[in-house]
Design an enzyme around this catalytic site. Structure first.
Site, PDB file in Angstrom:
ATOM      1  CG  HIS A   1      33.297  41.485  40.782  1.00 29.00           C
ATOM      2  ND1 HIS A   1      32.826  40.984  41.969  1.00 29.00           N
ATOM      3  CD2 HIS A   1      32.382  42.388  40.366  1.00 29.00           C
ATOM      4  CE1 HIS A   1      31.670  41.575  42.249  1.00 29.00           C
ATOM      5  NE2 HIS A   1      31.382  42.431  41.298  1.00 29.00           N
TER       6      HIS A   1
ATOM      7  CB  THR B   1      33.873  33.467  32.721  1.00 30.70           C
ATOM      8  OG1 THR B   1      34.660  34.668  32.815  1.00 30.70           O
ATOM      9  CG2 THR B   1      34.234  32.718  31.446  1.00 30.70           C
TER      10      THR B   1
END
Ligand code: NAG
Ligand code: NAG
Ligand code: NAG
Length: 283
Positions: free
Chosen positions: A117, A231
């Site tokens: 990611h 986040t």
């Protein structure tokens, strides 16, 4: 104002001195490719993404993927946010803070990882006191394009440090970057981004045994301050965010290298502020 600027200069020197003091380690440099990311707590499950073609995945679905990630959907203090600069509340209590970096043989090694990611750098021996709480460095990560926006304008790139206190509280720390019109690379970021070509495969970690740590070219000051969240899943709230007011520069190539290594963008869109105030340092 004078006094504040002077004390900041002292902090910078302090950091540079620590940086220089570990130069002797350079001959021990070595790197190797090993297994996977070490920060299990933050990535307990690997099944989220920043998006796919048919829009059936991505940040708006994170909250549905695991009960542990519900805050990604139901949270009211999520990050990132757009910072509307005219609404920022000036706060004279927001002072520069002092980052301390130990460069001992036990702390100077760093890990760079592509966790599928994000691209992250982990290192020990770095701490900071913000508003009276002592946090230690969890990791440095990079986002392209930026996650935070100023007055609705997204920047090309964002660097973030995640700090964690002994009691488990998080503090986030962000700097935005726009393309440099003259196309020159950002030398500070190059120190980390140089490893990207070796980390194009998800789960790869590279160990660098000597990574003297310095803050970016950044002043840490002046900055914006608000309460938000991680986040990425689990979108934990109560994160004390510091966002540098200045926007720095990066080459388009550096930004493209990150997108290529991660095979796509790495930003969560801005979240509703729900009436949260954003404070600004005033010097
Ligand atoms: C880096 O990774 C190695 C191997 O996975 C691990 O032993 C070490 O603790 C890690 N170092 C840091 C600073 O995370
Ligand atoms: C903060 O915590 C780190 C790690 O435990 C420690 O090395 C450092 O000395 C602490 N800083 C302060 C100001 O207490
Ligand atoms: C380790 O990192 C430092 C700092 O980023 C860099 O100067 C050095 O070239 C790296 N070492 C290796 C072997 O890549």
């Amino acid at each position: 104002m004078e006094a504040v600027q002077r004390s900041w200069v002292m902090i910078t020197c302090h950091l540079s001195m620590l940086f220089l003091s570990c130069g002797f380690q350079q001959d021990r440099l070595r790197q190797k490719i090993v297994g996977s990311s070490t920060d299990e707590a933050l990535h307990s499950s690997g099944d989220w993404s920043y998006g796919c073609k048919d829009d059936r995945c991505g940040p708006s679905h994170w909250g549905d993927l695991s009960p542990d990630w519900e805050l990604c959907k139901t949270g009211k203090q999520q990050s990132p946010i757009n910072i509307a600069t005219f609404d920022v509340v000036a706060n004279p209590n927001l002072l520069p803070f002092d980052v301390v970096c130990e460069n001992t043989p036990e702390t100077i090694g760093a890990n760079y990882t592509n966790d599928g990611h994000n691209f992250k750098m982990f290192r020990r021996g770095i701490s900071v006191v913000i508003d009276g709480t002592n946090y230690t460095f969890s990791h440095l990560t990079f986002k392209a394009p930026s996650e935070h926006t100023f007055d609705g304008v997204q920047a090309a790139f964002e660097a973030q440090i995640l700090w964690k206190s002994d009691s488990g509280a998080y503090a986030g720390h962000a700097w935005l970057y726009d393309y440099n019109p003259d196309e020159s690379d950002n030398p500070y970021l190059m120190r980390y981004l140089q490893f990207l070509p070796l980390l194009h495969e998800k789960g790869k970690t590279l160990v660098n045994e000597s990574t003297p740590f310095e803050l970016p070219e950044v002043d840490i000051y002046p900055y914006y301050r608000y309460i938000g969240s991680l986040t990425t899943p689990p979108c934990t709230e109560g994160v004390l965010w510091t966002v540098d007011k200045r926007v720095y520069t990066i080459s388009e190539k550096q930004e493209k290298d990150l997108v290529a290594a991660l095979k796509g963008f790495s930003n969560r869109p801005v979240q509703p502020t729900n009436g949260r105030a954003v404070f600004g340092s005033v010097y």
